[in-house]
Design a protein around this motif. Structure first.
Motif, PDB file in Angstrom:
ATOM      1  N   ARG A  61       0.768  -1.198   0.086  1.00 13.24           N
ATOM      2  CA  ARG A  61       0.009   0.064   0.129  1.00 13.24           C
ATOM      3  C   ARG A  61       0.838   1.414   0.163  1.00 13.24           C
ATOM      4  NH1 ARG A  61      -3.675   2.543   4.829  1.00 13.24           N
ATOM      5  NH2 ARG A  61      -4.254   4.435   4.060  1.00 13.24           N
ATOM      6  N   LEU A  62       1.840   1.281   0.881  1.00 12.68           N
ATOM      7  CA  LEU A  62       2.771   2.397   0.754  1.00 12.68           C
ATOM      8  C   LEU A  62       3.439   2.714  -0.284  1.00 12.68           C
ATOM      9  CD1 LEU A  62       3.910   2.404   4.649  1.00 12.68           C
ATOM     10  CD2 LEU A  62       2.103   3.807   3.852  1.00 12.68           C
ATOM     11  N   SER A  63       3.928   1.651  -1.057  1.00 15.21           N
ATOM     12  CA  SER A  63       4.861   1.526  -2.197  1.00 15.21           C
ATOM     13  C   SER A  63       3.868   2.311  -3.334  1.00 15.21           C
ATOM     14  CB  SER A  63       5.248   0.193  -2.547  1.00 15.21           C
ATOM     15  OG  SER A  63       6.320  -0.549  -1.683  1.00 15.21           O
ATOM     16  N   SER A  64       2.736   1.959  -3.313  1.00 17.60           N
ATOM     17  CA  SER A  64       1.978   2.406  -4.407  1.00 17.60           C
ATOM     18  C   SER A  64       1.652   3.820  -4.077  1.00 17.60           C
ATOM     19  CB  SER A  64       0.655   1.604  -4.504  1.00 17.60           C
ATOM     20  OG  SER A  64      -0.440   2.056  -5.341  1.00 17.60           O
ATOM     21  N   LEU A  65       1.633   4.020  -2.872  1.00 15.52           N
ATOM     22  CA  LEU A  65       1.237   5.565  -2.450  1.00 15.52           C
ATOM     23  C   LEU A  65       2.348   6.532  -2.768  1.00 15.52           C
ATOM     24  CD1 LEU A  65      -0.684   7.762  -1.325  1.00 15.52           C
ATOM     25  CD2 LEU A  65       0.138   7.046   1.043  1.00 15.52           C
ATOM     26  N   VAL A  66       3.702   6.028  -2.384  1.00 15.22           N
ATOM     27  CA  VAL A  66       4.758   6.801  -2.649  1.00 15.22           C
ATOM     28  C   VAL A  66       4.953   6.879  -4.126  1.00 15.22           C
ATOM     29  CG1 VAL A  66       7.215   6.751  -2.328  1.00 15.22           C
ATOM     30  CG2 VAL A  66       6.008   6.157  -0.520  1.00 15.22           C
ATOM     31  N   ALA A  67       4.770   5.796  -4.974  1.00 20.58           N
ATOM     32  CA  ALA A  67       5.119   5.826  -6.438  1.00 20.58           C
ATOM     33  C   ALA A  67       4.110   6.904  -6.965  1.00 20.58           C
ATOM     34  CB  ALA A  67       4.652   4.569  -7.030  1.00 20.58           C
ATOM     35  N   ARG A  68       2.914   7.063  -6.741  1.00 21.99           N
ATOM     36  CA  ARG A  68       1.921   7.988  -7.263  1.00 21.99           C
ATOM     37  C   ARG A  68       2.262   9.330  -6.536  1.00 21.99           C
ATOM     38  NH1 ARG A  68      -2.889   6.989  -5.060  1.00 21.99           N
ATOM     39  NH2 ARG A  68      -2.467   5.331  -3.780  1.00 21.99           N
ATOM     40  N   ALA A  69       2.622   9.427  -5.349  1.00 19.40           N
ATOM     41  CA  ALA A  69       3.170  10.748  -5.105  1.00 19.40           C
ATOM     42  C   ALA A  69       4.439  11.381  -5.690  1.00 19.40           C
ATOM     43  CB  ALA A  69       3.366  10.632  -3.494  1.00 19.40           C
ATOM     44  N   ARG A  70       5.248  10.369  -5.801  1.00 18.86           N
ATOM     45  CA  ARG A  70       6.550  10.742  -6.751  1.00 18.86           C
ATOM     46  C   ARG A  70       6.258  11.305  -7.913  1.00 18.86           C
ATOM     47  NH1 ARG A  70      11.492   6.618  -8.238  1.00 18.86           N
ATOM     48  NH2 ARG A  70      12.918   8.211  -8.977  1.00 18.86           N
ATOM     49  N   SER A  71       5.307  10.612  -8.592  1.00 18.71           N
ATOM     50  CA  SER A  71       4.836  11.084 -10.054  1.00 18.71           C
ATOM     51  C   SER A  71       4.210  12.618 -10.056  1.00 18.71           C
ATOM     52  CB  SER A  71       3.873  10.053 -10.749  1.00 18.71           C
ATOM     53  OG  SER A  71       3.427  10.629 -11.833  1.00 18.71           O
ATOM     54  N   ALA A  72       3.368  12.788  -8.971  1.00 22.65           N
ATOM     55  CA  ALA A  72       2.749  14.018  -8.801  1.00 22.65           C
ATOM     56  C   ALA A  72       3.753  15.178  -8.446  1.00 22.65           C
ATOM     57  CB  ALA A  72       1.530  13.715  -7.805  1.00 22.65           C
ATOM     58  N   VAL A  73       4.741  14.819  -7.615  1.00 26.04           N
ATOM     59  CA  VAL A  73       5.722  15.797  -7.340  1.00 26.04           C
ATOM     60  C   VAL A  73       6.701  16.230  -8.466  1.00 26.04           C
ATOM     61  CG1 VAL A  73       7.793  16.067  -5.924  1.00 26.04           C
ATOM     62  CG2 VAL A  73       5.744  15.275  -4.877  1.00 26.04           C
ATOM     63  N   THR A  74       7.143  15.160  -8.965  1.00 28.66           N
ATOM     64  CA  THR A  74       8.022  15.370 -10.227  1.00 28.66           C
ATOM     65  C   THR A  74       7.301  15.949 -11.439  1.00 28.66           C
ATOM     66  OG1 THR A  74       7.926  12.988 -10.966  1.00 28.66           O
ATOM     67  CG2 THR A  74       9.481  13.519  -9.410  1.00 28.66           C
ATOM     68  N   GLY A  75       6.063  15.382 -11.631  1.00 27.77           N
ATOM     69  CA  GLY A  75       5.362  15.814 -12.846  1.00 27.77           C
ATOM     70  C   GLY A  75       5.866  15.519 -14.266  1.00 27.77           C
ATOM     71  N   ALA A  76       7.017  14.678 -14.304  1.00 21.35           N
ATOM     72  CA  ALA A  76       7.630  14.563 -15.352  1.00 21.35           C
ATOM     73  C   ALA A  76       7.878  13.068 -15.766  1.00 21.35           C
ATOM     74  CB  ALA A  76       8.928  15.316 -15.658  1.00 21.35           C
ATOM     75  N   HIS A  77       7.886  12.960 -17.028  1.00 20.76           N
ATOM     76  CA  HIS A  77       8.321  11.235 -17.371  1.00 20.76           C
ATOM     77  C   HIS A  77       9.324  11.430 -18.381  1.00 20.76           C
ATOM     78  CE1 HIS A  77       4.393  10.076 -15.313  1.00 20.76           C
ATOM     79  NE2 HIS A  77       3.739  11.133 -15.940  1.00 20.76           N
ATOM     80  N   ALA A  78       9.824  10.021 -18.340  1.00 16.21           N
ATOM     81  CA  ALA A  78      10.911   9.986 -19.320  1.00 16.21           C
ATOM     82  C   ALA A  78      10.409   9.882 -20.535  1.00 16.21           C
ATOM     83  CB  ALA A  78      11.388   8.432 -19.070  1.00 16.21           C
ATOM     84  N   PRO A  79      11.232  10.382 -21.562  1.00 15.57           N
ATOM     85  CA  PRO A  79      10.805  10.451 -22.910  1.00 15.57           C
ATOM     86  C   PRO A  79      10.516   9.180 -23.296  1.00 15.57           C
ATOM     87  CG  PRO A  79      12.776  11.641 -22.764  1.00 15.57           C
ATOM     88  CD  PRO A  79      12.475  11.089 -21.538  1.00 15.57           C
ATOM     89  N   LEU A  80       9.582   8.781 -24.424  1.00 14.70           N
ATOM     90  CA  LEU A  80       9.246   7.416 -25.022  1.00 14.70           C
ATOM     91  C   LEU A  80      10.443   6.684 -25.582  1.00 14.70           C
ATOM     92  CD1 LEU A  80       6.985   5.420 -25.304  1.00 14.70           C
ATOM     93  CD2 LEU A  80       6.385   6.586 -27.574  1.00 14.70           C
ATOM     94  N   TRP A  81      11.187   7.489 -26.163  1.00 17.31           N
ATOM     95  CA  TRP A  81      12.494   6.694 -26.711  1.00 17.31           C
ATOM     96  C   TRP A  81      13.162   6.139 -25.749  1.00 17.31           C
ATOM     97  CZ3 TRP A  81      17.256   8.238 -25.593  1.00 17.31           C
ATOM     98  CH2 TRP A  81      17.430   9.608 -25.010  1.00 17.31           C
ATOM     99  N   SER A  82      13.284   6.939 -24.523  1.00 15.50           N
ATOM    100  CA  SER A  82      14.193   6.583 -23.343  1.00 15.50           C
ATOM    101  C   SER A  82      13.648   5.089 -22.826  1.00 15.50           C
ATOM    102  CB  SER A  82      14.182   7.564 -22.200  1.00 15.50           C
ATOM    103  OG  SER A  82      15.181   7.210 -21.209  1.00 15.50           O
ATOM    104  N   GLU A  83      12.443   5.216 -22.683  1.00 11.46           N
ATOM    105  CA  GLU A  83      11.758   4.013 -22.202  1.00 11.46           C
ATOM    106  C   GLU A  83      12.007   2.681 -23.104  1.00 11.46           C
ATOM    107  OE1 GLU A  83      10.611   3.536 -19.301  1.00 11.46           O
ATOM    108  OE2 GLU A  83      10.786   5.706 -18.560  1.00 11.46           O
ATOM    109  N   PHE A  84      12.037   2.982 -24.607  1.00  9.79           N
ATOM    110  CA  PHE A  84      11.986   2.082 -25.538  1.00  9.79           C
ATOM    111  C   PHE A  84      13.567   1.539 -25.374  1.00  9.79           C
ATOM    112  CE2 PHE A  84      13.503   0.902 -29.636  1.00  9.79           C
ATOM    113  CZ  PHE A  84      12.304  -0.065 -30.198  1.00  9.79           C
ATOM    114  N   VAL A  85      14.479   2.313 -25.426  1.00 11.19           N
ATOM    115  CA  VAL A  85      15.847   1.968 -25.057  1.00 11.19           C
ATOM    116  C   VAL A  85      16.170   1.161 -24.090  1.00 11.19           C
ATOM    117  CG1 VAL A  85      18.244   2.661 -25.067  1.00 11.19           C
ATOM    118  CG2 VAL A  85      16.710   3.805 -26.550  1.00 11.19           C
ATOM    119  N   ARG A  86      15.505   1.665 -22.855  1.00 11.63           N
ATOM    120  CA  ARG A  86      15.765   0.871 -21.597  1.00 11.63           C
ATOM    121  C   ARG A  86      15.272  -0.480 -21.622  1.00 11.63           C
ATOM    122  NH1 ARG A  86      16.603   0.905 -16.297  1.00 11.63           N
ATOM    123  NH2 ARG A  86      15.174  -0.103 -14.982  1.00 11.63           N
TER     124      ARG A  86
END
Length: 330
Positions: A61-86
């Motif tokens: 439960r806490l892992s999920s909450l922290v992950a969602r909160a981190r996404s809300a705090v950073t507000g940015a996602h890795a570019p699609l090409w970066s996810e593809f390469v990874r």
């Protein structure tokens, strides 16, 4: 740690953070500051629970909450090409590399069954009689087997081959949902079919034709099937023997690994299908066709070993960042 007391003391904090995460697009300046502060605080709570408690439900439960909160705090996602390469340089190869014992064991078992059945069929006319009539067997070894690779246009045959290969691998992946239990039987069926055909071809003196037509695409094709079966059975075994971690956490991790392999094998099997449609029936000399198949196999294994070892050295697991620690439940 007294888990009940810990939950009671911090529940309001967690609920407040969850509320802010849900309204992250309508927060005031003060609420944004509060969100950042609560995210840091709950991250500390998660670390405390992980180190002092084995409560997998609370950790999840806490892992999920922290992950969602981190996404809300950073507000940015890795570019699609970066996810593809990874994915192609980390996620897929490291999962395949870590499963090498299951992968190798699956291959050894499959080939052993194939060879044993081929030897049994090749030296036993009574067994051959149960497979088909003499005229049917003659048609198979002299015409049908070789004609299979040239009776359709290359483009449509490539699609047909890819679909068939993907279906076998997909069933291995799907059977992971049943903890991998049906996978050995599925692999046995395919090994037995291959063994029967090999036995008939070698008994008729057509072994060179069999190997010349199967080897170009069969190496990488069977390797992909072995990998699909291996990760599916590995997932099932993680339920039986999860080690020193919570069973739900291990099952969730292995389940995500199965998904990574399923995506990766789409491309691998596409290569196998192209080779089977374009190289296997081509007028190239047998040694050239077989050489192409061997090069494809070596390239794939080299790719997995190179990037897999590199990822393991970097302590990568191929799992998604901030992944939940347990299988989601409703």
């Amino acid at each position: 740690m007294d888990v009940d007391a810990f939950v009671l003391a911090h529940r309001q904090t967690w609920n407040r953070l969850e509320e802010l995460v849900k309204r992250r697009r309508q927060l005031t300046g003060a609420e944004v500051d509060e969100l950042v502060e609560l995210y840091q605080r709950v991250s500390t709570h998660l670390s405390m629970v992980r180190s002092a408690s084995g409560d997998s439900v609370l950790v999840g439960r806490l892992s999920s909450l922290v992950a969602r909160a981190r996404s809300a705090v950073t507000g940015a996602h890795a570019p699609l090409w970066s996810e593809f390469v990874r994915f192609w340089t980390v996620s897929f190869p490291v999962v395949a590399y870590r499963a090498w014992r299951w992968w190798a064991g699956t291959a050894i078992g499959f080939l052993a069954v194939t060879i044993i059945i081929a030897m049994w069929v090749a030296g036993n006319p009574e067994v051959q009689a149960t497979v088909g009539t003499p005229s049917e067997i003659e048609q198979l070894v002299n015409h049908d087997f070789a004609d299979y690779y040239s009776e359709h246009p290359a483009g449509s045959f490539a699609l047909q081959v890819w679909t068939n290969n993907a279906w076998v691998a997909a069933r291995c992946i799907a059977f992971a949902l049943l903890l991998g239990i049906p996978i050995p039987y599925l692999l046995f069926q395919n090994a037995a079919n291959l063994g029967v055909i090999a036995g008939l071809m070698f008994d008729a003196g057509k072994g060179d034709i069999l190997l010349g037509l199967l080897t170009p695409h069969g190496l990488i094709e069977l390797t992909a099937v072995f990998l699909a079966g291996a990760v599916g059975m590995q997932l099932g075994w993680s339920v039986v023997a999860p080690g020193d971690r919570p069973r739900g956490q291990v099952l969730a991790e292995k389940g995500r690994a199965v998904v990574s392999v399923a995506i990766g094998l789409v491309a691998v099997l596409a290569v196998a299908g192209l080779i089977e449609a374009l190289v296997t029936p081509s007028p190239l000399p047998t040694f050239a066709r077989v050489g192409i198949g061997v090069l494809a196999e070596v390239a794939f294994l080299g790719y997995v070993i190179h990037f897999g070892r590199k990822a393991v050295a970097a302590k990568e697991t191929g799992d998604i960042d901030e992944a939940p620690d347990v299988v989601p439940t409703s």
